[in-house]
Design a protein around this motif. Structure first.
Motif, short mmCIF file in Angstrom:
data_model
loop_
_atom_site.label_atom_id
_atom_site.label_comp_id
_atom_site.label_asym_id
_atom_site.label_seq_id
_atom_site.Cartn_x
_atom_site.Cartn_y
_atom_site.Cartn_z
N ASN A 1 -0.51 -2.64 8.05
CA ASN A 1 0.44 -2.89 6.97
C ASN A 1 1.67 -3.64 7.46
O ASN A 1 2.23 -4.46 6.74
N PRO B 1 0.82 -1.23 0.00
CA PRO B 1 0.00 0.00 0.00
C PRO B 1 0.85 1.27 0.00
O PRO B 1 0.53 2.24 -0.68
N ASN B 2 1.97 1.25 0.74
CA ASN B 2 2.83 2.43 0.76
C ASN B 2 3.51 2.65 -0.59
O ASN B 2 3.65 3.78 -1.06
N ASP C 1 2.34 1.65 -3.52
CA ASP C 1 1.28 2.12 -4.45
C ASP C 1 1.01 3.61 -4.22
O ASP C 1 0.85 4.38 -5.16
N TYR C 2 0.94 3.99 -2.95
CA TYR C 2 0.69 5.38 -2.58
C TYR C 2 1.80 6.28 -3.13
O TYR C 2 1.54 7.34 -3.73
#
Lengths: 317, 256
Positions: A303, A261-262, A264-265
């Motif tokens: 996460n 997620p990080n 992708d962010y």
């Protein structure tokens, strides 16, 4: 970067290579690195990236570092974006194929704000190996005929005196400092690595200073019970820093996989405006948190657990 | 999707190139389609295919649904025989243990030179691409299969930059440059399978995929292609092949 052999030897002679406690903080370790040093990073792409030390260098405001790494991912973007480095020597540079070509790398290189010095993957490996062996160059059978080789003026071609074969000679690379992250290490710097070793052993042997970050510090007795597992010896190591999740948001074999997620962010943040995007990321994740644990808190417990579950799964049948 | 929506162009590439790999071979595979095609070959017809990844993995079996984001993560090492340093796995190419190197590229020219470094002038590029990685080493040191989408902007007369040397300027120029082994063997596209003329080393069409015309291939190539005298037609991907691909890549990371 090829140093005179006598200089290389005397620099090594002057290092304190005794069996001594080298444990220190990230900040203390960062202070061992000078502006303009050549800093080699261990790991590869998203794997065992010494992210905590990269993070500490940026926070310490280092400038004009020359960086080398086998393959460079988001840590290269952060080094460009923070101004810590304007020169990265590597074979491949982007976040990862699934995120496309790095917009930050593109912005800095296409606008000539920073250099991406491209060598083939094996040539970089053999440059470190020559450095580790204490010889000035290594002959290779790669890069010839290509423009990758053509753009570099530090190589030479020779006809082999034994066979007559054409060979390319690549110069030794002895970094001023190597940053390496491992799963386990003792207070003296005896390091155990699980999974893919990449070029880390050669980098450690080649460098004039090694900063070892580790998921955990174990006792010297534990190291001595299984000396065959020690991959980097204490005599090459100058600092030991215990940093759990020290590669986040990248991975550490068997401990955690990438924090997707990080990543992708980050890719989303830098897609439309690479400069503002990387600045915002640096503010929020590098300069913002008061220490590494606060940074991990920012990444989020959910996460951390997700990355850990995936990381440990490598040991599941 | 092509072929009445049965499969994507990437799936076609993966299937067609997987069929070129033989059981018992050692293949050095790049990330993306090469990784997927080698994995597909292991499952379909080549269970004894030994895959090498440049991160330092020797002989793994990728777990379905757990494709790695590059060839350098722990997911590459599942059920491997050995992990070794990235320098040493690349040296297996130089020593001669590898039968086939298998990779993609942004641009290819009539002599099989590949570009993955710069679009435009290297000193003032329109696009700075990620670079060679191990591509230059693989292309320099072993026989090569290239998998690429067939487009005019990718199949160019002369690449903007030779990242990975093919037959260089044709004829015997590759060998004269010092690359005395290896060289491009096949180029697999979503339209055709191509090889190289023995003498001139220019690219030639050897087979067309079902429903593809020679004209279509010409239209999508920016240089004059040679054509074999007896052009074959490949068999379309089977349901089994497509099912395995989708089992490995359920999120369509590589086969979109």
């Amino acid at each position: 970067m090829t140093k005179s052999y006598i200089d290389l030897r005397s620099a090594t002679e002057m290092r304190d290579r005794s069996l001594r406690d080298k444990v220190m903080s990230l900040g203390e370790a960062a202070a061992l690195i000078a502006d303009r040093d050549h800093v080699a990073l261990g790991g590869c792409t998203l794997s065992r990236t010494p992210m905590a030390m990269v993070w500490a260098l940026i926070r310490a405001g280092k400038k004009e570092l020359s960086i080398s790494r086998s393959i460079t991912s988001t840590e290269g973007d952060l080094l460009y974006g923070s101004g810590a480095s304007r020169h990265i020597l590597t074979s491949w540079f982007s976040q990862g194929i699934v995120w496309g070509v790095s917009k930050v790398m593109r912005h800095y290189t296409e606008n000539k704000l920073a250099r991406f010095e491209e060598w083939s993957h094996m040539a970089i490996g053999l440059r470190y190996r020559a450095g580790a062996m204490g010889v000035p160059f290594m002959p290779v059978r790669t890069m010839m005929g290509s423009d990758v080789g053509g753009r570099i003026d530090e190589t030479h071609e020779m006809d082999c005196p034994f066979t007559g074969d054409r060979l390319l000679l690549v110069p030794a690379l002895n970094p001023d400092v190597a940053l390496i992250h491992v799963q386990r290490c003792d207070a003296y710097g005896n390091a155990q690595m699980d999974g893919l070793p990449f070029m880390d052993i050669d980098i450690a042997m080649a460098a004039n200073k090694v900063i070892m970050t580790t998921e955990r510090i174990v006792s010297n007795d534990q190291i001595r019970r299984e000396p065959d597992r020690t991959k980097i010896p204490f005599i090459t190591v100058d600092a030991v820093v215990e940093v759990p999740y020290g590669c986040a948001p990248h991975e550490c074999y068997g401990v955690y996989e990438p924090f997707l997620p990080n990543l992708d962010y980050y890719a989303e943040l830098t897609r439309s405006d690479p400069v503002a995007g990387v600045k915002e990321y640096l503010e929020r994740f590098v300069h913002g948190p008061k220490n590494w644990n606060a940074y991990l808190t920012l990444l989020g417990m959910e996460n951390v657990i997700d990355a850990t579950v995936r990381g440990r799964s490598v040991y599941n049948d | 999707m092509t072929e009445n929506g049965r499969h994507s162009a990437s799936e076609l590439l993966a299937v067609m190139s997987s069929r070129l790999l033989d059981d018992g071979q050692t293949v050095f595979a790049g990330v993306g389609i090469p990784l997927l095609a080698a994995t597909l070959a292991q499952r379909m017809h080549a269970p004894g295919l030994t895959i090498l990844f440049e991160g330092g993995t020797l002989g793994p079996f990728i777990t379905p649904g757990e494709l790695p984001p590059s060839t350098n993560e722990q997911r590459c090492t599942r059920r491997a025989n050995m992990v070794l340093s990235s320098t040493d796995v690349l040296l297996l190419l130089q020593r001669g243990y590898v039968d086939i190197g298998f990779m993609g590229g942004a641009q290819i020219d009539q002599y099989g030179n590949l570009n993955s470094s710069f679009i435009g002038d290297a000193d003032d590029p329109t696009i700075r691409l990620p670079g060679t990685g191990g591509g230059n080493d693989i292309a320099s040191l072993t026989r090569l299969i290239v998998a690429m989408i067939h487009e005019k902007r990718r199949f160019v007369e002369t690449v903007d930059f030779v990242t990975s040397t093919g037959f260089w300027r044709g004829g015997s120029s590759r060998v004269e440059a010092g690359l005395i082994t290896g060289g491009p063997a096949k180029v697999v596209t979503d339209l055709a399978i191509l090889g190289f003329d023995q003498e001139t080393k220019r690219m030639k069409v050897e087979a067309l995929h079902t429903g593809v015309s020679a004209e279509q291939v010409r239209e999508n190539t920016a240089f004059d292609l040679l054509f074999d005298t007896d052009i074959e037609t490949t068999k379309p991907p089977t349901d089994d092949e497509l099912a395995v691909l989708r089992e490995f890549d359920p999120d369509r990371l590589y086969i979109a």
